[in-house]
Design a protein around this motif. Structure first.
Motif, PDB file in Angstrom:
ATOM      1  N   LYS A   1     -34.355  58.737  55.607  1.00 27.25           N
ATOM      2  CA  LYS A   1     -34.194  59.099  54.193  1.00 27.25           C
ATOM      3  C   LYS A   1     -32.738  59.452  53.940  1.00 27.25           C
ATOM      4  CE  LYS A   1     -35.734  59.997  50.038  1.00 27.25           C
ATOM      5  NZ  LYS A   1     -36.335  58.950  49.185  1.00 27.25           N
TER       6      LYS A   1
ATOM      7  N   ILE B   1     -46.739  58.536  56.401  1.00 27.18           N
ATOM      8  CA  ILE B   1     -45.971  58.945  55.227  1.00 27.18           C
ATOM      9  C   ILE B   1     -44.649  59.502  55.732  1.00 27.18           C
ATOM     10  CG2 ILE B   1     -45.877  60.483  53.238  1.00 27.18           C
ATOM     11  CD1 ILE B   1     -48.929  60.481  53.230  1.00 27.18           C
ATOM     12  N   PRO B   2     -43.545  58.857  55.404  1.00 26.95           N
ATOM     13  CA  PRO B   2     -42.265  59.321  55.947  1.00 26.95           C
ATOM     14  C   PRO B   2     -41.849  60.641  55.324  1.00 26.95           C
ATOM     15  CG  PRO B   2     -41.910  57.578  54.349  1.00 26.95           C
ATOM     16  CD  PRO B   2     -43.396  57.688  54.534  1.00 26.95           C
ATOM     17  N   PRO B   3     -40.947  61.350  55.963  1.00 21.58           N
ATOM     18  CA  PRO B   3     -40.447  62.599  55.379  1.00 21.58           C
ATOM     19  C   PRO B   3     -39.662  62.308  54.100  1.00 21.58           C
ATOM     20  CG  PRO B   3     -39.168  61.979  57.312  1.00 21.58           C
ATOM     21  CD  PRO B   3     -40.330  61.058  57.269  1.00 21.58           C
ATOM     22  N   SER B   4     -39.614  63.306  53.234  1.00 22.40           N
ATOM     23  CA  SER B   4     -38.929  63.146  51.942  1.00 22.40           C
ATOM     24  C   SER B   4     -38.029  64.340  51.685  1.00 22.40           C
ATOM     25  CB  SER B   4     -39.945  63.002  50.806  1.00 22.40           C
ATOM     26  OG  SER B   4     -40.755  64.163  50.708  1.00 22.40           O
TER      27      SER B   4
ATOM     28  N   PHE C   1     -43.586  61.912  62.923  1.00 17.05           N
ATOM     29  CA  PHE C   1     -42.216  61.535  62.599  1.00 17.05           C
ATOM     30  C   PHE C   1     -41.265  62.532  63.246  1.00 17.05           C
ATOM     31  CE2 PHE C   1     -43.729  58.803  59.114  1.00 17.05           C
ATOM     32  CZ  PHE C   1     -42.854  57.734  59.277  1.00 17.05           C
TER      33      PHE C   1
ATOM     34  N   THR D   1     -45.309  72.568  56.811  1.00 17.52           N
ATOM     35  CA  THR D   1     -45.364  71.274  56.120  1.00 17.52           C
ATOM     36  C   THR D   1     -44.020  70.874  55.544  1.00 17.52           C
ATOM     37  OG1 THR D   1     -46.002  72.317  54.033  1.00 17.52           O
ATOM     38  CG2 THR D   1     -47.773  71.636  55.527  1.00 17.52           C
ATOM     39  N   HIS D   2     -43.134  71.849  55.341  1.00 16.76           N
ATOM     40  CA  HIS D   2     -41.818  71.544  54.804  1.00 16.76           C
ATOM     41  C   HIS D   2     -40.863  72.664  55.180  1.00 16.76           C
ATOM     42  CE1 HIS D   2     -43.613  74.129  51.656  1.00 16.76           C
ATOM     43  NE2 HIS D   2     -42.378  74.568  51.503  1.00 16.76           N
TER      44      HIS D   2
ATOM     45  N   LYS E   1     -39.856  67.701  53.029  1.00 21.33           N
ATOM     46  CA  LYS E   1     -41.254  67.630  53.440  1.00 21.33           C
ATOM     47  C   LYS E   1     -41.351  66.775  54.697  1.00 21.33           C
ATOM     48  CE  LYS E   1     -43.236  68.214  48.812  1.00 21.33           C
ATOM     49  NZ  LYS E   1     -44.137  67.630  47.776  1.00 21.33           N
ATOM     50  N   HIS E   2     -42.161  67.264  55.677  1.00 23.00           N
ATOM     51  CA  HIS E   2     -42.256  66.583  56.966  1.00 23.00           C
ATOM     52  C   HIS E   2     -42.949  65.226  56.868  1.00 23.00           C
ATOM     53  CE1 HIS E   2     -40.629  69.777  59.404  1.00 23.00           C
ATOM     54  NE2 HIS E   2     -41.395  70.664  58.785  1.00 23.00           N
ATOM     55  N   GLY E   3     -43.852  65.027  55.986  1.00 23.10           N
ATOM     56  CA  GLY E   3     -44.639  63.794  55.938  1.00 23.10           C
ATOM     57  C   GLY E   3     -45.718  63.809  57.004  1.00 23.10           C
ATOM     58  N   THR E   4     -46.161  62.622  57.431  1.00 21.80           N
ATOM     59  CA  THR E   4     -47.215  62.517  58.444  1.00 21.80           C
ATOM     60  C   THR E   4     -46.716  63.037  59.775  1.00 21.80           C
ATOM     61  OG1 THR E   4     -48.012  60.545  57.314  1.00 21.80           O
ATOM     62  CG2 THR E   4     -48.846  60.937  59.535  1.00 21.80           C
TER      63      THR E   4
END
Length: 908
Positions: free
Chosen positions: A596, A505-508, A529, A555-556, A523-526
């Motif tokens: 992103k 899951i990529p960062p967002s 990354f 996590t973010h 958000k860091h994602g998986t």
């Protein structure tokens, strides 16, 4: 090496076109190697080579039979490089006194891909005068004996013979009988001796059968093909050798004499033995068919590759070894050593290899008390057994890179990759590269083997994808199509690769706005990354993160960017708001790929123009993204002499009255409208050019004063008890200096917090305020500001920060002034000054940082009516970083004040 000569005879007239030997496309080298010469030709690739020897202006093609008769051999490796060996006493050599030998060759290169044949002429002259009594050459296709025609007393040892110590000399026999002859003798008959008896031939018959008998001024040369019927196999110390023995009969009137000659050359079968890694070659130390004397001494032994001797250092570097025993000269060669090559074979689509190399041994021995010398040189082609060598596929796939990476090998250098089959598609190497595959060739450390590497991205249509529980499985079926060049034998190798990749899951990035700031959440994602954050045009560094109130929870992370920050782009200015945009990009630092791209624009309420009851107008002009080259300090009102009282690279702040600077007035039904424009001086008087690639800046500012509104006011009167009077007096205005927590100037350090500590080069945000004054006609100006180590403002050392209202021009980190506009806390912006200083420290005589900082400022309170002089009308030039443009006009200085703040310590 493969041994190549064409079939049949062909005469080539000398009228042909001759190309220079050193062609840009063909390298030709020449070497004299004792009693032979070597011509190197290459690279030939897939082209054919025909060799012709020249005599009497006629070129004669060397067929295989003529080459063995005349003393020529040719070897060609798997890359198309050819080596032509020629005995100095070959049939076509020009012999000058048995000391200078010249051979001329014509080389014809031809093939289906050449528009016309290429002809090269090669001439080589070798000097060789150190002849031994007998010299023997054993080549792959012929045996040669050269004898000196002289009495035994004429023979001498070489000047630099190297005796072999520790070697016993067994009883020996004479190898040949030498008889002196005068010039009247001629060769008439040759007698061949075999186990089956004698066979007599005339010289002409011997020529017709492929033998050569040559007679030079001092030597007799005899040459026979290696497979001639008059040769025979003889076992010498367990090693099979091919032998020929002859007697040449010389006659003249009433007289006859003979010269005996013999040669023995080793065969591979029975003399060469293989292990998995090593070739061992045994050559008898005492070659009986050639030794007829009981006095035999082995004087020298030399080793070489492809006819060229190697010294001890070269042999050690290539791991060759040479040893002498009582009966043998033992040579060990590593399989795969430099100097040899692998040859490919294909059977039933299976890949096999053999290793080929041509070592050389040169021996020198003496016989008899007369010490007759024999030089013995053998070129010995060795080919290992053909062994299976199945290709190995090495999977180097990097799932995180989403790329199949593989290597296929090892192959001999005569193998090329022709195509790759993916499902029903057959792609050439060129097609693969155009499709985005990466195909490369890699050589082994000694350049004898080859490996093909291939990279296929997961995104290629040939890659199958299957989703699993939290993972994605990528698979690839492919077949390598390969070809052996010299035999044009095709073969293939099928492969299957599979890679499991965590469903990443990529960062967002998301965000929102309030009335003054952008709020960004990333958000860091998986996990796994790796990315960097870019805000506007700047990378998020630790100092920038601190500036933007960066917060991280695992996590973010989040940060806050003011809408007028330098990292935000102003898109538009409206009557009561500013539209600002913030770009946030997450970048992979290894590949620079944008993971992103996030952009958010908001309208922020902002009072750009203020109208005061006394007729004073203020206006804030903000630089727009659409006018990137604009310098705000150059903006003016309609009257170009009315510039900003403050400006920096993004803003310009104007203060003027409604009856000045070109302000116009309109009467409306319910009031009076005052208008002015902020633009560049040249744009006030002319229409903007439509040809300009950049927009023109034109900001209208207006104030509407109500003239028709009535207000009821209640009042009552009382009698005056005394006459009014006025009394002159003096009062002191109050000035304070504060340290803000950030550039928003909303929160400040308390006085009880001092002393405080800051990191070096951390920004310090100072604010100086004129308090207890409600007069909008006065302004606060900073005349001089400086830093000391002590609280005494006159102490030393001292460092100037502001001089006469301007940043110190020699300060490497100059003061930055910040604009002040009205808000809930600031009623009169002219009563405030804000500036930024980077934290620093003083150094002692040893350059050690010491002490703490106290900041001092001399403050001037100015009356804004008419311009006069001093700091109240100070202008800073563009070369001085900080405040720029025209400052407030003043009539006189009302008061001078001094403020100090500190102490501030430093952290390292």
């Amino acid at each position: 090496m493969d041994h190549l000569f064409g079939l049949g005879w062909l005469l080539i007239l000398m009228g042909m076109v001759v190309v220079e030997a050193q062609s840009p496309s063909l390298n030709i080298g020449k070497k004299c190697l004792g009693n032979v010469m070597r011509i190197d030709v290459g690279p030939l690739g897939g082209k054919n080579l025909e060799v012709a020897a020249v005599m009497n202006n006629t070129a004669v093609v060397l067929t295989s039979s003529l080459a063995s008769q005349c003393g020529f051999s040719m070897k060609r490796d798997q890359l198309g490089n050819a080596m032509i060996f020629a005995s100095l006493q070959n049939c076509f050599a020009q012999n000058l006194a048995d000391e200078m030998f010249t051979t001329t060759l014509h080389l014809r290169v031809f093939g289906p891909f050449l528009a016309k044949d290429e002809i090269y002429q090669v001439v080589e002259t070798c000097q060789y005068s150190t002849w031994a009594s007998r010299e023997v050459i054993c080549d792959t296709n012929y045996m040669e004996v050269s004898l000196k025609r002289a009495v035994p007393e004429d023979y001498h040892h070489p000047k630099h013979a190297m005796p072999l110590t520790g070697m016993k000399s067994p009883n020996t026999r004479r190898s040949a009988e030498k008889v002196p002859m005068d010039a009247g003798f001629r060769i008439t008959t040759v007698v061949f001796f075999t186990p089956d008896g004698e066979k007599v031939m005339t010289v002409n018959d011997a020529y017709k059968k492929g033998y050569w008998i040559g007679n030079s001024p001092t030597r007799l040369v005899q040459r026979v093909p290696s497979t001639a019927p008059e040769t025979f196999t003889h076992n010498v110390a367990g090693v099979p050798m091919r032998v020929f023995k002859t007697s040449a009969i010389f006659e003249k009137t009433w007289l006859a004499t003979q010269i005996d000659a013999a040669a023995a050359c080793p065969l591979q079968e029975g003399s060469v033995f293989f292990t998995q890694r090593t070739i061992t070659w045994y050559l008898p130390r005492h070659i009986d068919p050639m030794v007829t004397s009981q006095q035999f001494t082995l004087l020298e032994v030399h080793f070489g590759i492809n006819g060229q001797r190697m010294d001890a250092g070269e042999m050690q570097a290539n791991k060759y070894s040479l040893a002498l025993t009582d009966h043998y000269i033992v040579t060990e060669i590593p399989i795969g050593a430099a100097g040899g090559y692998y040859k490919s074979h294909v059977q039933a689509n299976l890949y096999y290899v053999s290793y080929m190399i041509e070592p050389m041994l040169e021996l020198l021995w003496s016989e008899d008390s007369a010490q007759e010398l024999t030089k013995y040189k053998v070129f010995f082609t060795i080919a290992t057994n053909v062994l299976p060598h199945p290709p190995q596929l090495i999977d180097n796939t990097a799932p995180a890179e989403k790329m199949f990476k593989m290597a296929l090998g090892h192959f001999a250098l005569d193998v090329v990759l022709m195509n790759i089959t993916l499902g029903s598609e057959v792609l050439s190497v060129t097609d693969c590269m155009a499709r985005g595959f990466n195909i490369m060739e890699h050589l082994s450390h000694n350049d004898t083997m080859r490996v093909f590497s291939l990279q296929v991205p997961f995104t290629d249509p040939a890659v199958s994808k299957m989703a699993g529980e939290g993972v994605m499985v990528y698979s690839l079926h492919l077949t390598f199509g390969l070809l052996v060049l010299d035999t044009l034998a095709p073969f293939s190798h099928a492969a299957y690769l599979e890679s499991v990749l965590e469903d990443m899951i990529p960062p967002s990035v998301s965000g929102g706005c309030d009335q003054r700031n952008f709020f960004i959440l990333v958000k860091h994602g998986t996990k796994g990354f790796n990315f960097q954050t870019t805000v506007g045009q700047r990378l998020m560094t630790p100092s920038l993160a601190q500036h933007y109130n960066y917060m991280e929870n695992g996590t973010h992370f989040s940060f806050v960017v003011p809408f007028l920050s330098t990292d935000a782009a102003v898109e538009a200015i409206e009557s009561s708001s500013i539209r600002s945009r913030l770009n946030v990009i997450l970048v992979n630092p290894q590949t620079n790929e944008h993971l992103k791209d996030f952009s958010m624009a908001c309208n922020f309420p902002s009072t750009l123009t203020e109208c005061f009851p006394n007729g004073t107008m203020t206006a804030l002009a903000v630089k727009l993204e659409s006018v990137p080259s604009l310098d705000p300090s150059e903006l003016t009102l309609r009257d170009s002499s009315c510039g900003p009282v403050y400006s920096d690279e993004r803003y310009a702040y104007f203060v003027f009255t409604v009856n000045s600077c070109g302000t116009t007035r309109k009467f409306l039904s319910n009031g009076m409208l005052y208008e002015n424009e902020i633009a560049l001086p040249d744009d006030h008087d002319m229409k903007p050019s439509t040809k300009s690639e950049e927009a023109h800046y034109d900001l209208k500012v207006t104030c509407l004063y109500d003239i028709n509104t009535s207000h009821a006011v209640a009042f009552h009167t009382r009698p005056r008890r005394s006459e009014p009077y006025a009394e002159n007096s003096q009062g002191q205005l109050n000035v304070v200096m504060r340290l803000a927590l950030d550039d928003s100037y909303s929160n400040f350090q308390r006085l009880e917090d001092f002393p405080i500590a800051k990191y070096l080069q951390q920004p310090l945000y100072f604010e100086v305020e004129l308090t207890r004054s409600t007069n909008p006609q006065v302004s606060l100006e900073l005349e001089n500001c400086w830093a000391t180590q002590e609280d005494d403002k006159t102490s030393l050392p001292r460092w100037n920060l502001i001089i006469n209202g301007c940043p110190n021009p020699v300060d490497p980190y100059q003061v930055i002034f910040h604009p002040v506009w009205a808000d809930g806390r600031v009623r009169y912006p002219p009563h405030f000054k804000r500036f930024e200083v980077q934290m620093f420290a003083f150094a002692d005589e040893k350059d050690d940082l010491v002490g703490q900082l106290f900041i001092h400022c001399d403050v001037v309170i100015c009356d804004a009516k008419n311009p006069l002089g001093g700091v109240c009308s100070r202008q800073c030039s563009n070369s001085e970083a900080g405040m720029r443009g025209q400052k407030r006009d003043i009539e006189d200085v009302v008061d001078f004040e001094h403020v100090s703040l500190g102490p501030i310590g430093f952290l390292q």
